[in-house]
Design an enzyme around this catalytic site. Structure first.
Site: not given
Ligand code: GLN
Length: 475
Positions: A77, A152, A176
């Site tokens: 990420k 996310s 997330s």
């Protein structure tokens, strides 16, 4: 070659019999990344570097000196620092910023010969649950490209879902990793707070933030956890326990367990009917297998989301104060003195949702409202933790949906932030209580959209959680 290996074990088998090479694997992932560029899963692909490393890993395998992750091609990420690589948290304010050191987890993954193929799109500063808050645009769900992948860590999830890499690393503050895993049909693990180092992870809400893997299999989740977990002199919140051999000791649970499910998950009109029937299906299967599965009331349910959002935004407002136009990234070209550097750089550099949260967080921490909001939310967090602990002393696991609805259409919910916040109802309990939780693929809706179910357990009982997950996914 399509590269949908469900576990690293399978890859290793094919590597051993020379059916594939790591270089070949990387090439096929790179080709798919290009083919599925419109999914917008990556903010940057480390093409040349991944190819070079692949050659190196191939030769290490030949010499018999390869690490435990040889053959594992992962994406990270874009809020995880990797030395000499850009990191943006999908924000304009960090566009062009280069990491000066690597996160501890990056070092640990590389030391075991993982290949990092790129950095993935996410909600700006990990704030969101649909990946629509990214400066680099929304990510699309591979199961239906009109729909969100969750967030996310949406880019990380889609990268794995679409076969653009083998596994990915996300971060989970209030869901997330788990929620995008659920939306993309993957395994997503948030370990106990204090298990994996946060050093080199761009902070959102420090008392919640944890790193977690997104994988096709429970085995790979166990292996990645084992490699990333453990004390680190740069993160004082870490437990000083010896890291169990999660992967080696992984065995599907054979004994009968006591499982609680939160009854509102079935009675609330806010939960989608297909999600409910998938939950009922698993409750029935577990009972048929001889486990005790009981409904329980969680009387603090309505307080979960407000408590999380007060505390997370308060911590975010403090963590994000460092982006001032002086130290990091973006500086407004219109700035002409100290005040205007701060004001303009932050106004132009942050997106709408991030600004909303900074303002909310600043408000709940302000002198006049601190007791009414922040201090009270801390007390409610304590109650939620105690109630969760009490449930988990009576039951082995809590079973709840990961999200109240299947993946929704891009743009459908974005307009009203409070609707999006309520979406986190089932993931924030584990975050507030600091307990581990895993989202497991549990089926699809009639439209073929993935739905995940979540298991929570006691602090530091990851081995039991993974063992039961290995059994659960075969049900
Ligand atoms: N959706 C939650 C939020 O917006 C969780 C995000 C996260 O875990 N990083 O805060």
């Amino acid at each position: 070659m399509t590269t949908f290996y469900s576990s690293l074990e399978e890859i290793k088998r094919d590597l051993q019999t020379n059916q594939i090479t790591v270089e070949g694997l990387v090439k096929s992932y790179l080709a798919r990344i290009k083919e599925f560029k419109d999914l917008n899963a990556f903010n940057e692909v480390f093409e040349q570097e991944a190819l070079l490393r692949a050659k190196d890993v191939d030769s290490r395998i030949k010499s018999g000196i390869a690490g435990r992750l040889a053959g594992m091609v992962i994406a990270i990420k874009d809020n995880i620092c990797y030395k000499d690589h850009q990191v943006t948290a999908s924000s304009k304010i960090l566009d062009g910023f280069t990491s000066v050191y690597s996160a501890t987890i990056v070092e640990r993954l590389l030391a075991e010969d993982a290949i990092i193929i790129g950095r993935c799109n996410c909600d700006e500063f990990a704030m969101g649950g649909s990946n629509e808050n990214s400066y680099f645009g929304p990510v699309r769900n591979y199961a239906d490209t009109d729909r969100v992948p969750g967030g996310s860590s949406g880019g990380s999830a889609v990268a794995v879902q679409a076969g653009l890499c083998h596994a990915a690393i996300g971060t989970d503050t209030g869901g997330s990793v788990r929620q995008p895993a659920s939306f993309c049909g993957l395994v997503g693990l948030k370990p106990t707070y204090g298990t994996i180092s946060r050093h080199g992870i761009i902070a959102y809400a420090s008392s919640f933030d944890q790193v977690g893997p997104l994988t096709h299999s429970v085995e790979d989740a166990a292996l990645l956890l084992e490699i990333m977990a453990g004390a680190d002199e740069y993160d004082s919140t870490l437990a000083r326990k010896t890291v169990p051999a999660y992967h080696e000791d992984l065995k599907p649970t054979a004994s009968k367990k006591k499982i609680a499910y939160i009854q509102e998950a079935l009675s609330s009109p806010g939960v989608d009917d297909e999600v409910k029937s998938i939950l009922i299906n698993y409750i029935d299967k577990l009972r048929a297998e001889g486990h005790t599965v009981k409904p329980v009331a969680f009387e603090h349910l309505d307080y979960l989301v407000p408590t999380y959002y007060i505390l997370a935004t308060a911590e975010a407002s403090s963590n994000l104060a460092r982006y001032d136009g002086l130290h990091y990234g973006y500086r407004s070209p219109a700035a002409n003195d100290l005040q205007s550097t701060y004001r303009r750089s932050r106004s132009e550099g942050f997106g709408k949702e991030v600004k909303r949260r900074i303002m909310l967080g600043t408000f709940v921490l302000s002198a006049g409202y601190y007791d009414a909001y922040y201090a009270k939310a801390q007390k409610v967090r304590r109650l939620i933790k105690e109630k969760t602990d009490a449930l988990l002393s009576e039951y082995d696991f809590i079973l709840i949906p990961t999200a109240p609805e299947p993946p929704f259409i891009i743009g459908k919910k974005e307009k009203d932030p409070t609707v999006m916040y309520l979406y986190d109802i089932f993931t924030v309990q584990a975050s507030l209580a600091g307990v581990p939780a895993i989202s497991l693929p549990a089926g699809t809706t009639n439209k073929g959209l993935p739905v995940g179910l979540q298991l929570l357990t006691k602090r530091f009982a990851e081995q039991e959680l993974l063992d039961f997950s290995k059994y659960f996914v075969k049900l």
